[in-house]
Write a protein that holds these residues in place. Structure first.
Motif, PDB file in Angstrom:
ATOM      1  N   MET A  49      18.180   2.646 -23.764  1.00 46.75           N
ATOM      2  CA  MET A  49      19.208   3.306 -24.558  1.00 46.75           C
ATOM      3  C   MET A  49      19.899   2.269 -25.436  1.00 46.75           C
ATOM      4  O   MET A  49      20.247   1.185 -24.992  1.00 46.75           O
ATOM      5  N   SER A  50      20.111   2.604 -26.686  1.00 45.59           N
ATOM      6  CA  SER A  50      20.768   1.671 -27.589  1.00 45.59           C
ATOM      7  C   SER A  50      22.289   1.797 -27.475  1.00 45.59           C
ATOM      8  O   SER A  50      22.821   2.801 -27.003  1.00 45.59           O
ATOM      9  N   LYS A  51      22.955   0.739 -27.922  1.00 43.72           N
ATOM     10  CA  LYS A  51      24.414   0.714 -27.860  1.00 43.72           C
ATOM     11  C   LYS A  51      25.020   1.749 -28.803  1.00 43.72           C
ATOM     12  O   LYS A  51      24.488   2.026 -29.875  1.00 43.72           O
ATOM     13  N   VAL A  52      26.176   2.265 -28.402  1.00 46.82           N
ATOM     14  CA  VAL A  52      26.982   3.098 -29.279  1.00 46.82           C
ATOM     15  C   VAL A  52      27.746   2.140 -30.180  1.00 46.82           C
ATOM     16  O   VAL A  52      28.379   1.198 -29.698  1.00 46.82           O
ATOM     17  N   ILE A  53      27.669   2.357 -31.491  1.00 51.53           N
ATOM     18  CA  ILE A  53      28.366   1.507 -32.462  1.00 51.53           C
ATOM     19  C   ILE A  53      29.579   2.275 -32.977  1.00 51.53           C
ATOM     20  O   ILE A  53      29.456   3.407 -33.447  1.00 51.53           O
ATOM     21  N   ILE A  54      30.746   1.635 -32.895  1.00 49.51           N
ATOM     22  CA  ILE A  54      31.993   2.270 -33.310  1.00 49.51           C
ATOM     23  C   ILE A  54      32.715   1.323 -34.250  1.00 49.51           C
ATOM     24  O   ILE A  54      32.844   0.131 -33.971  1.00 49.51           O
ATOM     25  N   GLY A  55      33.201   1.867 -35.375  1.00 47.78           N
ATOM     26  CA  GLY A  55      33.910   1.040 -36.349  1.00 47.78           C
ATOM     27  C   GLY A  55      35.273   1.576 -36.735  1.00 47.78           C
ATOM     28  O   GLY A  55      35.967   0.955 -37.535  1.00 47.78           O
ATOM     29  N   SER A  56      35.645   2.731 -36.155  1.00 47.87           N
ATOM     30  CA  SER A  56      36.936   3.320 -36.522  1.00 47.87           C
ATOM     31  C   SER A  56      37.337   4.361 -35.479  1.00 47.87           C
ATOM     32  O   SER A  56      36.524   4.781 -34.656  1.00 47.87           O
ATOM     33  N   PHE A  57      38.586   4.794 -35.570  1.00 51.48           N
ATOM     34  CA  PHE A  57      39.075   5.860 -34.692  1.00 51.48           C
ATOM     35  C   PHE A  57      38.230   7.118 -34.874  1.00 51.48           C
ATOM     36  O   PHE A  57      37.833   7.754 -33.897  1.00 51.48           O
ATOM     37  N   GLU A  58      37.935   7.469 -36.126  1.00 47.06           N
ATOM     38  CA  GLU A  58      37.179   8.690 -36.419  1.00 47.06           C
ATOM     39  C   GLU A  58      35.778   8.653 -35.805  1.00 47.06           C
ATOM     40  O   GLU A  58      35.299   9.657 -35.285  1.00 47.06           O
ATOM     41  N   GLU A  59      35.135   7.497 -35.861  1.00 45.26           N
ATOM     42  CA  GLU A  59      33.809   7.364 -35.254  1.00 45.26           C
ATOM     43  C   GLU A  59      33.895   7.467 -33.730  1.00 45.26           C
ATOM     44  O   GLU A  59      33.054   8.091 -33.092  1.00 45.26           O
ATOM     45  N   PHE A  60      34.920   6.874 -33.158  1.00 46.26           N
ATOM     46  CA  PHE A  60      35.138   6.899 -31.708  1.00 46.26           C
ATOM     47  C   PHE A  60      35.412   8.325 -31.245  1.00 46.26           C
ATOM     48  O   PHE A  60      34.911   8.778 -30.219  1.00 46.26           O
ATOM     49  N   GLU A  61      36.192   9.047 -32.025  1.00 42.70           N
ATOM     50  CA  GLU A  61      36.640  10.402 -31.673  1.00 42.70           C
ATOM     51  C   GLU A  61      35.477  11.373 -31.459  1.00 42.70           C
ATOM     52  O   GLU A  61      35.567  12.304 -30.663  1.00 42.70           O
ATOM     53  N   LYS A  62      34.369  11.146 -32.125  1.00 43.28           N
ATOM     54  CA  LYS A  62      33.193  12.014 -32.007  1.00 43.28           C
ATOM     55  C   LYS A  62      32.612  12.032 -30.591  1.00 43.28           C
ATOM     56  O   LYS A  62      31.863  12.929 -30.237  1.00 43.28           O
ATOM     57  N   TYR A  63      32.958  11.013 -29.783  1.00 45.52           N
ATOM     58  CA  TYR A  63      32.368  10.883 -28.447  1.00 45.52           C
ATOM     59  C   TYR A  63      33.253  11.410 -27.322  1.00 45.52           C
ATOM     60  O   TYR A  63      32.866  11.340 -26.153  1.00 45.52           O
ATOM     61  N   VAL A  64      34.433  11.931 -27.651  1.00 45.09           N
ATOM     62  CA  VAL A  64      35.341  12.432 -26.609  1.00 45.09           C
ATOM     63  C   VAL A  64      34.628  13.518 -25.798  1.00 45.09           C
ATOM     64  O   VAL A  64      34.018  14.433 -26.361  1.00 45.09           O
ATOM     65  N   GLY A  65      34.678  13.390 -24.474  1.00 49.86           N
ATOM     66  CA  GLY A  65      34.033  14.349 -23.580  1.00 49.86           C
ATOM     67  C   GLY A  65      32.573  14.061 -23.304  1.00 49.86           C
ATOM     68  O   GLY A  65      31.937  14.770 -22.534  1.00 49.86           O
ATOM     69  N   GLN A  66      32.045  12.998 -23.904  1.00 49.61           N
ATOM     70  CA  GLN A  66      30.622  12.689 -23.754  1.00 49.61           C
ATOM     71  C   GLN A  66      30.404  11.409 -22.953  1.00 49.61           C
ATOM     72  O   GLN A  66      31.251  10.523 -22.930  1.00 49.61           O
ATOM     73  N   VAL A  95      29.531   5.377 -18.099  1.00 49.20           N
ATOM     74  CA  VAL A  95      30.823   5.567 -18.737  1.00 49.20           C
ATOM     75  C   VAL A  95      30.861   6.848 -19.565  1.00 49.20           C
ATOM     76  O   VAL A  95      29.943   7.128 -20.337  1.00 49.20           O
ATOM     77  N   LYS A  96      31.956   7.595 -19.379  1.00 53.69           N
ATOM     78  CA  LYS A  96      32.218   8.807 -20.155  1.00 53.69           C
ATOM     79  C   LYS A  96      33.582   8.650 -20.827  1.00 53.69           C
ATOM     80  O   LYS A  96      34.544   8.233 -20.179  1.00 53.69           O
ATOM     81  N   LEU A  97      33.671   8.969 -22.103  1.00 56.64           N
ATOM     82  CA  LEU A  97      34.942   8.913 -22.830  1.00 56.64           C
ATOM     83  C   LEU A  97      35.729  10.183 -22.552  1.00 56.64           C
ATOM     84  O   LEU A  97      35.322  11.273 -22.954  1.00 56.64           O
ATOM     85  N   LEU A  98      36.845  10.051 -21.836  1.00 52.48           N
ATOM     86  CA  LEU A  98      37.654  11.217 -21.468  1.00 52.48           C
ATOM     87  C   LEU A  98      38.617  11.624 -22.571  1.00 52.48           C
ATOM     88  O   LEU A  98      38.782  12.808 -22.854  1.00 52.48           O
ATOM     89  N   SER A  99      39.288  10.640 -23.167  1.00 53.67           N
ATOM     90  CA  SER A  99      40.258  10.970 -24.215  1.00 53.67           C
ATOM     91  C   SER A  99      40.461   9.785 -25.134  1.00 53.67           C
ATOM     92  O   SER A  99      40.173   8.638 -24.781  1.00 53.67           O
ATOM     93  N   LEU A 100      40.973  10.095 -26.308  1.00 50.53           N
ATOM     94  CA  LEU A 100      41.251   9.088 -27.321  1.00 50.53           C
ATOM     95  C   LEU A 100      42.515   9.514 -28.039  1.00 50.53           C
ATOM     96  O   LEU A 100      42.621  10.655 -28.498  1.00 50.53           O
ATOM     97  N   LYS A 101      43.478   8.601 -28.119  1.00 47.44           N
ATOM     98  CA  LYS A 101      44.747   8.930 -28.781  1.00 47.44           C
ATOM     99  C   LYS A 101      45.081   7.839 -29.774  1.00 47.44           C
ATOM    100  O   LYS A 101      44.958   6.653 -29.485  1.00 47.44           O
ATOM    101  N   ASN A 102      45.543   8.271 -30.958  1.00 50.69           N
ATOM    102  CA  ASN A 102      46.004   7.338 -31.966  1.00 50.69           C
ATOM    103  C   ASN A 102      47.512   7.211 -31.818  1.00 50.69           C
ATOM    104  O   ASN A 102      48.256   8.139 -32.106  1.00 50.69           O
ATOM    105  N   LEU A 103      47.953   6.054 -31.333  1.00 46.66           N
ATOM    106  CA  LEU A 103      49.381   5.797 -31.119  1.00 46.66           C
ATOM    107  C   LEU A 103      49.888   4.917 -32.266  1.00 46.66           C
ATOM    108  O   LEU A 103      50.043   3.719 -32.113  1.00 46.66           O
ATOM    109  N   ARG A 104      50.096   5.514 -33.410  1.00 43.65           N
ATOM    110  CA  ARG A 104      50.572   4.803 -34.613  1.00 43.65           C
ATOM    111  C   ARG A 104      49.719   3.575 -34.935  1.00 43.65           C
ATOM    112  O   ARG A 104      50.239   2.482 -35.118  1.00 43.65           O
ATOM    113  N   GLY A 105      48.428   3.771 -34.949  1.00 45.79           N
ATOM    114  CA  GLY A 105      47.514   2.694 -35.322  1.00 45.79           C
ATOM    115  C   GLY A 105      46.842   1.989 -34.150  1.00 45.79           C
ATOM    116  O   GLY A 105      45.837   1.324 -34.330  1.00 45.79           O
ATOM    117  N   THR A 106      47.403   2.112 -32.970  1.00 46.48           N
ATOM    118  CA  THR A 106      46.765   1.574 -31.770  1.00 46.48           C
ATOM    119  C   THR A 106      46.020   2.716 -31.093  1.00 46.48           C
ATOM    120  O   THR A 106      46.593   3.774 -30.854  1.00 46.48           O
TER     121      THR A 106
END
Length: 155
Positions: free
Chosen positions: A1-18, A113-124
């Motif tokens: 399996m290849s690595k998941v590549i993430i470069g932004s919040f929006e890209e990361f957000e696509k994996y929530v629940g997966q 690893v499963k991504l349960l949630s992702l929150k944007n806390l004013r840039g963090t």
């Protein structure tokens, strides 16, 4: 399996629940256990005294420190996800940690690893991941926990 590549919040957000992926297996040998004991000053015989463990331990062998198995998370996590455009990443905490099974010397472990949630806390970006450490050829997991990371992406 290849690595998941993430470069932004929006890209990361696509994996929530997966499920993000599974690392390779890593062998936990006695040298690694002894080095961890030296680093942490935890030389309890169940970890370091192979002869006594054979005779007196319920496992008939030495076992890895629970915190040793936790300390492998960054190394194993790096096999699953590659984050680009990153200023810094901070280990923020763990929730619901439960050690289920001792890791006997010379066992091989990996994480799932499963991504349960992702929150944007004013840039963090706060990411919560379910992490399960599996032991090769064992029906029980070494542990289960929810890991929290903070990601600071470049603007």
């Amino acid at each position: 399996m290849s690595k998941v590549i993430i470069g932004s919040f929006e890209e990361f957000e696509k994996y929530v629940g997966q499920e993000l992926g599974v690392s390779d297996y890593l062998k936990i040998d006695q040298d690694r256990i002894n080095l961890f004991a030296d680093a942490t000053l935890d030389h309890q015989w169940i970890h370091t005294d192979t002869e006594r463990a054979k005779k007196e331990s319920a496992f008939h062998s030495t076992i890895a420190h629970g915190y040793l198995t936790l300390s492998l998370l960054p190394y194993l996590w790096d096999q699953i996800v590659e984050v680009h455009n990153l200023k810094m990443m901070i280990n923020y905490g763990m929730e619901k940690l439960k050690f289920n099974q001792a890791v006997v010397v010379d066992s091989e472990v990996r994480i799932r690893v499963k991504l349960l949630s992702l929150k944007n806390l004013r840039g963090t970006i706060k990411a919560e991941m379910e992490v399960v450490m599996e032991i090769k050829d064992s029906p029980k997991n070494a542990y289960e926990t929810n890991v929290l990371f903070l990601y600071h992406f470049n603007d």
